[in-house]
Each structure stands twice: as C-alpha cells, then as structure tokens.
Design a protein around this motif. Structure first.
Motif, short mmCIF file in Angstrom:
data_model
loop_
_atom_site.label_atom_id
_atom_site.label_comp_id
_atom_site.label_asym_id
_atom_site.label_seq_id
_atom_site.Cartn_x
_atom_site.Cartn_y
_atom_site.Cartn_z
N PHE A 1 -9.51 -14.59 3.71
CA PHE A 1 -9.17 -13.97 4.98
C PHE A 1 -10.45 -13.52 5.67
O PHE A 1 -11.29 -12.87 5.06
N PRO A 2 -10.60 -13.87 6.92
CA PRO A 2 -11.77 -13.36 7.63
C PRO A 2 -11.68 -11.84 7.75
O PRO A 2 -10.63 -11.29 8.01
N LEU A 3 -12.79 -11.18 7.55
CA LEU A 3 -12.78 -9.72 7.54
C LEU A 3 -12.46 -9.15 8.92
O LEU A 3 -11.99 -8.04 9.04
N HIS A 4 -12.73 -9.91 9.96
CA HIS A 4 -12.47 -9.41 11.31
C HIS A 4 -11.02 -9.65 11.75
O HIS A 4 -10.63 -9.27 12.83
N SER A 5 -10.23 -10.29 10.92
CA SER A 5 -8.85 -10.59 11.28
C SER A 5 -7.93 -9.46 10.83
O SER A 5 -7.47 -9.42 9.70
N SER A 6 -7.67 -8.55 11.75
CA SER A 6 -6.83 -7.40 11.40
C SER A 6 -5.38 -7.81 11.16
O SER A 6 -4.68 -7.18 10.37
N ILE A 7 -4.91 -8.86 11.84
CA ILE A 7 -3.53 -9.31 11.64
C ILE A 7 -3.32 -9.76 10.20
O ILE A 7 -2.32 -9.43 9.57
N ALA A 8 -4.28 -10.50 9.66
CA ALA A 8 -4.17 -10.97 8.28
C ALA A 8 -4.19 -9.81 7.30
O ALA A 8 -3.42 -9.77 6.34
N LEU A 9 -5.05 -8.84 7.55
CA LEU A 9 -5.13 -7.70 6.64
C LEU A 9 -3.88 -6.82 6.74
O LEU A 9 -3.42 -6.29 5.73
N ILE A 10 -3.33 -6.68 7.93
CA ILE A 10 -2.09 -5.91 8.09
C ILE A 10 -0.95 -6.63 7.36
O ILE A 10 -0.15 -6.00 6.66
N GLY A 11 -0.88 -7.95 7.51
CA GLY A 11 0.15 -8.72 6.82
C GLY A 11 0.02 -8.61 5.31
O GLY A 11 1.02 -8.48 4.59
N LEU A 12 -1.21 -8.65 4.82
CA LEU A 12 -1.45 -8.50 3.39
C LEU A 12 -1.04 -7.11 2.91
O LEU A 12 -0.44 -6.97 1.84
N ALA A 13 -1.31 -6.09 3.71
CA ALA A 13 -0.91 -4.73 3.35
C ALA A 13 0.62 -4.61 3.33
O ALA A 13 1.18 -3.98 2.42
N VAL A 14 1.29 -5.23 4.30
CA VAL A 14 2.75 -5.19 4.34
C VAL A 14 3.32 -5.90 3.11
O VAL A 14 4.26 -5.41 2.48
N ALA A 15 2.75 -7.05 2.76
CA ALA A 15 3.20 -7.77 1.57
C ALA A 15 2.98 -6.92 0.32
O ALA A 15 3.84 -6.87 -0.57
N GLY A 16 1.86 -6.22 0.24
CA GLY A 16 1.60 -5.34 -0.89
C GLY A 16 2.61 -4.20 -0.99
O GLY A 16 3.08 -3.86 -2.07
N VAL A 17 2.97 -3.63 0.16
CA VAL A 17 3.97 -2.56 0.18
C VAL A 17 5.33 -3.10 -0.25
O VAL A 17 6.07 -2.45 -1.01
N LEU A 18 5.68 -4.31 0.20
CA LEU A 18 6.95 -4.92 -0.20
C LEU A 18 7.00 -5.14 -1.71
O LEU A 18 8.01 -4.86 -2.36
N VAL A 19 5.91 -5.65 -2.28
CA VAL A 19 5.88 -5.92 -3.72
C VAL A 19 5.93 -4.61 -4.50
O VAL A 19 6.64 -4.50 -5.50
N ALA A 20 5.19 -3.61 -4.06
CA ALA A 20 5.22 -2.32 -4.74
C ALA A 20 6.62 -1.69 -4.66
O ALA A 20 7.12 -1.13 -5.63
N SER A 21 7.25 -1.82 -3.50
CA SER A 21 8.62 -1.29 -3.34
C SER A 21 9.59 -2.02 -4.24
O SER A 21 10.49 -1.41 -4.82
N ALA A 22 9.42 -3.34 -4.36
CA ALA A 22 10.29 -4.11 -5.25
C ALA A 22 10.11 -3.67 -6.70
O ALA A 22 11.08 -3.56 -7.45
N ALA A 23 8.87 -3.41 -7.09
CA ALA A 23 8.61 -2.96 -8.47
C ALA A 23 9.24 -1.60 -8.73
O ALA A 23 9.85 -1.38 -9.79
N VAL A 24 9.14 -0.69 -7.78
CA VAL A 24 9.74 0.65 -7.93
C VAL A 24 11.26 0.53 -7.96
O VAL A 24 11.93 1.16 -8.79
N CYS A 25 11.81 -0.27 -7.05
CA CYS A 25 13.26 -0.46 -7.00
C CYS A 25 13.77 -1.06 -8.32
O CYS A 25 14.79 -0.63 -8.85
N GLU A 26 13.05 -2.02 -8.84
CA GLU A 26 13.44 -2.65 -10.11
C GLU A 26 13.39 -1.64 -11.25
O GLU A 26 14.28 -1.57 -12.07
N ARG A 27 12.35 -0.85 -11.29
CA ARG A 27 12.19 0.14 -12.36
C ARG A 27 13.30 1.18 -12.33
O ARG A 27 13.85 1.56 -13.35
N ARG A 28 13.65 1.63 -11.12
CA ARG A 28 14.68 2.66 -10.99
C ARG A 28 16.08 2.14 -11.28
O ARG A 28 16.93 2.87 -11.76
N SER A 29 16.34 0.88 -10.99
CA SER A 29 17.70 0.36 -11.15
C SER A 29 17.93 -0.35 -12.49
O SER A 29 19.04 -0.77 -12.77
N ARG A 30 16.91 -0.45 -13.32
CA ARG A 30 17.02 -1.19 -14.57
C ARG A 30 18.11 -0.63 -15.49
O ARG A 30 18.98 -1.35 -15.98
#
Length: 104
Positions: free
Chosen positions: A36-65
């Motif tokens: 990802f180009p460092l100057h591309s804020s859209i790519a970094l925002i998308g990566l951050a959103v994907a990270g939040v989604l994955v972290a939320s999925a992990a928490v949701c999975e842990r709580r509902s197991r």
C-alpha cells in the motif's frame, strides 16, 4: 450398539476455523502494508476497517462459543452468520482495496 457423539467437537472445530481465518486475514492485512502506498489514506482506512471487522469477529466468536456449544448439544444450533459475514466482508474489502491500488 449405541454411538455416543461428543457435542463439543464440532462447535470447537468451527470456533478454531474462525480463529485460523481471523489470523490469516490479519496476516494478509500486515502483508498488504508493504504494497500500500503510504500516501494513500483510502487504502489505510480500508485496512483499518478490515482490522476492526476481524477483531470484532474474534470477540464475537469468543463470547458466543459457550452458548453455541450448549445449543449444539441440545440440537438447536444456528449458524454463526454474523461472525462469518464480518470475516467475509473484511476479505472482500481487502480485495477491493488491492484492486483499487493495482488499477490506480
């Protein structure tokens, strides 16, 4: 001859597959930082959103197991649609960002 089924194995395997998938997506996100180009804020925002989604999925999975294991033992299990949707959305988001960078 009766067959006894351990009701904990199938939900546990499902839980472990969610954990493996989450770790794989985090690894993919970390690898994408290299391209990802460092100057591309859209790519970094998308990566951050994907990270939040994955972290939320992990928490949701842990709580509902535990609840899912009890439901499975009572033969009233339902699929983990929300967790799967979060992981799937993060993969699609990372794919779209990658395509956007390639075509840019």
């Amino acid at each position: 001859m009766s067959h006894s089924i351990d009701a904990g194995l199938l939900p546990e395997r499902t839980s472990l597959s969610f954990v493996r998938t989450s770790l794989s997506i985090f690894g993919l996100g970390a690898a994408c930082l290299r391209w990802f180009p460092l100057h591309s804020s859209i790519a970094l925002i998308g990566l951050a959103v994907a990270g939040v989604l994955v972290a939320s999925a992990a928490v949701c999975e842990r709580r509902s197991r535990r609840r899912r294991m009890k439901r499975f033992a009572a033969e009233s299990a339902t699929p983990a649609i929300v967790t799967g949707a979060m992981l799937g959305t993060s993969v699609v988001l990372l794919s779209c960002i990658g395509l956007w960078i390639l075509l840019r």
